[in-house]
Design a protein around this motif. Structure first.
Motif, PDB file in Angstrom:
ATOM      1  N   TRP A 164       0.819  -1.209   0.000  1.00  0.00           N
ATOM      2  CA  TRP A 164       0.000   0.000   0.000  1.00  0.00           C
ATOM      3  C   TRP A 164       0.855   1.262   0.000  1.00  0.00           C
ATOM      4  N   ASN A 193      -8.591  12.236  -3.417  1.00  0.00           N
ATOM      5  CA  ASN A 193      -8.210  11.764  -2.082  1.00  0.00           C
ATOM      6  C   ASN A 193      -8.583  12.777  -1.010  1.00  0.00           C
ATOM      7  N   GLU A 240     -11.110  12.078   2.219  1.00  0.00           N
ATOM      8  CA  GLU A 240     -10.755  12.464   3.586  1.00  0.00           C
ATOM      9  C   GLU A 240     -11.818  13.379   4.198  1.00  0.00           C
ATOM     10  N   PHE A 261      -8.420   8.512   3.641  1.00  0.00           N
ATOM     11  CA  PHE A 261      -7.178   8.341   2.891  1.00  0.00           C
ATOM     12  C   PHE A 261      -5.990   8.322   3.845  1.00  0.00           C
ATOM     13  N   SER A 262      -6.003   9.158   4.874  1.00  0.00           N
ATOM     14  CA  SER A 262      -4.838   9.326   5.748  1.00  0.00           C
ATOM     15  C   SER A 262      -4.545   8.074   6.573  1.00  0.00           C
ATOM     16  N   GLN A 265      -5.086   5.084   5.297  1.00  0.00           N
ATOM     17  CA  GLN A 265      -4.848   4.084   4.254  1.00  0.00           C
ATOM     18  C   GLN A 265      -6.025   3.142   4.033  1.00  0.00           C
ATOM     19  N   THR A 270      -7.548   4.871  -1.653  1.00  0.00           N
ATOM     20  CA  THR A 270      -6.704   5.790  -2.417  1.00  0.00           C
ATOM     21  C   THR A 270      -7.130   5.753  -3.883  1.00  0.00           C
ATOM     22  N   SER A 271      -6.588   6.680  -4.656  1.00  0.00           N
ATOM     23  CA  SER A 271      -6.916   6.746  -6.082  1.00  0.00           C
ATOM     24  C   SER A 271      -5.661   7.009  -6.891  1.00  0.00           C
ATOM     25  N   THR A 272      -5.724   6.652  -8.162  1.00  0.00           N
ATOM     26  CA  THR A 272      -4.699   7.039  -9.137  1.00  0.00           C
ATOM     27  C   THR A 272      -5.423   7.711 -10.298  1.00  0.00           C
ATOM     28  N   ASN A 291      -8.341  -0.634   0.567  1.00  0.00           N
ATOM     29  CA  ASN A 291      -7.338  -1.445   1.252  1.00  0.00           C
ATOM     30  C   ASN A 291      -8.023  -2.582   2.019  1.00  0.00           C
ATOM     31  N   ALA A 313      -4.841  12.948  -7.902  1.00  0.00           N
ATOM     32  CA  ALA A 313      -4.708  11.931  -6.862  1.00  0.00           C
ATOM     33  C   ALA A 313      -3.794  12.408  -5.733  1.00  0.00           C
ATOM     34  N   TYR A 320      -2.870  14.146  -2.365  1.00  0.00           N
ATOM     35  CA  TYR A 320      -3.573  14.507  -1.123  1.00  0.00           C
ATOM     36  C   TYR A 320      -2.950  15.784  -0.592  1.00  0.00           C
TER      37      TYR A 320
END
Length: 601
Positions: free
Chosen positions: A78, A406, A410, A416-417, A419, A422-424, A435, A503, A505
């Motif tokens: 991750w 992201n 949040e 997101f923080s 984990q 998440t994104s791409t 996750n 993506a 943050y």
């Protein structure tokens, strides 16, 4: 084969209609004498990496594995960075591999997936699109009292970096080495109408010993290239003097981002460099945004790279040992990213008393004309038996708003923080990964549904319109040719026209930010938002983006073909997956093994 990165069919049609493109130019000639498509549907996620690879293979991202410009692998850590489509194994055969397998000789000048990572990514003759490996520099220099004399009794005055210099005197090849630069001032003269007049000459060296020569000599209003060989690799960069104040002894020197260059077999790169010079580098986007590089210099960089790309094709086309030659122009993509300004919602639209859109449109028109002229030169210079297939990977969409995905997670209860998620991003599309070490199996389906519903209901804070054109789970991604078991996100999202996705943050930044590369347009924003926009990439915060669904009109691309074996034909709508099969037919070979498309002829 020539790729004109980022060329939208609707713009070429418009420019031909209104006379911006010459009726005697390349595009007009191909329309009259060859074959062309009214529009080309790219693959979904119409962005440079996945689009080119699907064109080369004739296979959708579900087969190539390239589901975006960036993506993640299902089993990767991750904390590890996202994968880039530009330098990652392709799970399908390319037109280049298929041609060589069937006894054809292939030359390639650039191209996604054509590099020095493995033997399978090389062609018979290859000039890899150079890989940027370090930062560009803007160095403020001050004259010192140190004078060095070489063995020919020539004097050099040592220059040092000023205390407030934007960059240090250090050429850095990321992850490999750092090379201190030694800079000197030397007397020189220019012969102007048989009258010698002194000019500034800045000497750049990569060691402290001038007795063995120096690496580069830079004079005002000229670019000077420099090559460095280290650990069996060659790196190129270029220098330009921005300012020279002889009275105060102050100078500003610019160095382009160093790039690894590679050619195969031995001697091919040297032949190109002997005829065309060293690769000049890409236009410096972020330093133009901050004002360290002027618009004029940025366009000089665009022009140098476009001319070099033309010259490479003209040079190697004269060889008689090729059956398939690939060339590449990034020019129109570069210019449209920065200067697409056609939507009243764009932050810059009313700037300069409303005159900015017309000025920006003029820039775009000029560079379309330049590429049209270069293509005509290439077509006219080619051996008479040459067939041309000219295409683009995607179009270009005016963008007014960037969604920091992201940040949205949040700020909306999806962490997101910690984990969880998440994104791409790939322009105005993104893959979203959950996750499974944080969200256990019993809760996963409910969590996925909550994220999906949240995204489907996400609205523009100004207009109240829904932002996403598509929010798709993995089962739904299969309908779009996007699902790959190893790389696809748990969700895939694609925005409507006008939006792009980041993506990154960025704490302290709202999840919706208006796009701009002009700091004057966002000077009233908080510092975190300013930093985000100043450091924005070309497919993230720019006024022109791509990475859309194939159905988005502005994102559709071009197909033109001309030559003795090309029928005169007006094609309606075709698919980019047909290009590899079309080239194969012209070559008289079987298409790549995984090709899904049929020839357009």
């Amino acid at each position: 084969m020539i790729s004109i990165d980022g060329a939208p069919d609707y713009l070429i049609d418009k420019f031909l209609r209104n006379g911006i493109l010459s009726p005697n130019g390349a595009f007009a000639k191909m329309k009259k004498q060859g074959a062309y498509a009214e529009s080309v549907l790219p693959v979904n996620v119409a962005s440079t990496g996945p689009s080119h690879i699907s064109i080369f293979t004739g296979a959708s991202p579900s087969k190539t594995g390239m589901v975006g410009n960036s993506f993640r692998k299902a089993d990767q850590s991750w904390n590890s960075p996202a994968i880039t489509a530009f330098r990652y194994p392709i799970a399908a055969e390319t037109i280049f591999q298929a041609a060589m397998r069937q006894g054809k000789k292939v030359m390639a000048l650039g191209g996604v997936g054509l590099d020095n990572i493995t033997e399978s990514r090389k062609t018979d003759y290859l000039h890899m699109y150079p890989n940027i490996v370090g930062p560009s520099l803007v160095i403020d220099l001050i004259r010192t009292d140190t004078v060095i004399t070489d063995k020919k009794a020539k004097s050099f005055i040592k220059l040092k970096a000023g205390s407030k210099s934007p960059s240090p005197l250090l050429l850095e090849i990321s992850g490999s080495f750092k090379l201190p630069l030694n800079i000197y001032l030397s007397d020189s003269a220019l012969n102007d109408a048989n009258i010698l007049r002194p000019i500034t000459q800045i000497i750049v060296d990569t060691d402290s010993d001038l007795s063995n020569g120096y690496a580069a000599s830079v004079v005002p209003e000229n670019w000077t290239e420099m090559a460095i060989e280290k650990n069996g690799k060659q790196y190129n960069t270029s220098f330009r003097i921005f300012k020279a104040d002889e009275i105060l002894g102050k100078y500003r020197l610019f160095m382009t981002a160093p790039a690894e260059v590679f050619g195969s077999p031995f001697g091919f790169l040297q032949k190109i460099q002997s005829a065309c010079g060293l690769w000049p580098g890409e236009p410096e986007n972020r330093k133009q945004t901050t004002g360290l590089v002027s618009e004029e210099i940025w366009f000089e960089q665009v022009g140098r790279l476009a001319k070099y790309s033309r010259n490479m094709i003209l040079t190697v086309m004269k060889e008689d040992n090729w059956d398939l030659l690939f060339g590449y122009f990034s020019t129109l993509d570069d210019v449209q990213h920065r200067y697409t300004l056609t939507s009243p919602r764009q932050l810059d639209y009313k700037a300069n008393n409303g005159k900015r859109p017309a000025r920006y449109a003029g820039y775009i028109e000029k560079w379309f004309q330049t590429i049209d002229n270069y293509l005509l030169e290439i077509i006219n210079a080619a051996p008479k038996e040459t067939n041309f297939v000219i295409f683009s990977d995607h179009g270009m969409i005016p963008a007014h708003t960037c969604l920091l995905l992201n940040n949205y997670f949040e700020q909306s209860g999806f962490s997101f923080s910690t984990q969880e998620i998440t994104s791409t991003s790939s322009g105005n599309s993104a893959h979203i990964y959950i996750n499974k070490e944080k969200i256990n199996n019993d809760d996963f389906a409910a969590y996925l549904t909550r994220v999906s519903q949240s995204l489907k209901s996400l609205k523009d804070s100004t207009t109240g319109e829904l932002i996403f054109e598509l929010v798709a789970n993995q089962q739904e991604q299969k309908k779009y040719g996007l699902y790959h078991k190893d790389y696809s996100g748990d969700l895939f999202v694609s925005c409507k026209a006008g939006y792009t996705i980041s993506a990154r943050y960025q704490p302290g930044v709202n999840y919706l930010v208006q796009n701009s590369f002009d700091p004057a347009m966002f000077e009233n924003q908080n510092q975190a938002t300013k930093n985000f926009l100043i450091n924005g990439s070309m497919n993230e915060t720019s006024p022109g983006v791509h990475g859309c669904l194939a159905t988005l009109r502005e994102g559709q691309s071009i197909f033109y073909s001309i030559g003795p074996d090309v029928p005169k034909r007006r094609l309606k709508k075709i698919f980019s997956l047909q290009i590899a099969a079309t080239v194969s037919e012209l070559l008289g070979i079987q298409p790549p093994a995984n090709s899904e498309g049929e020839s357009v002829f």
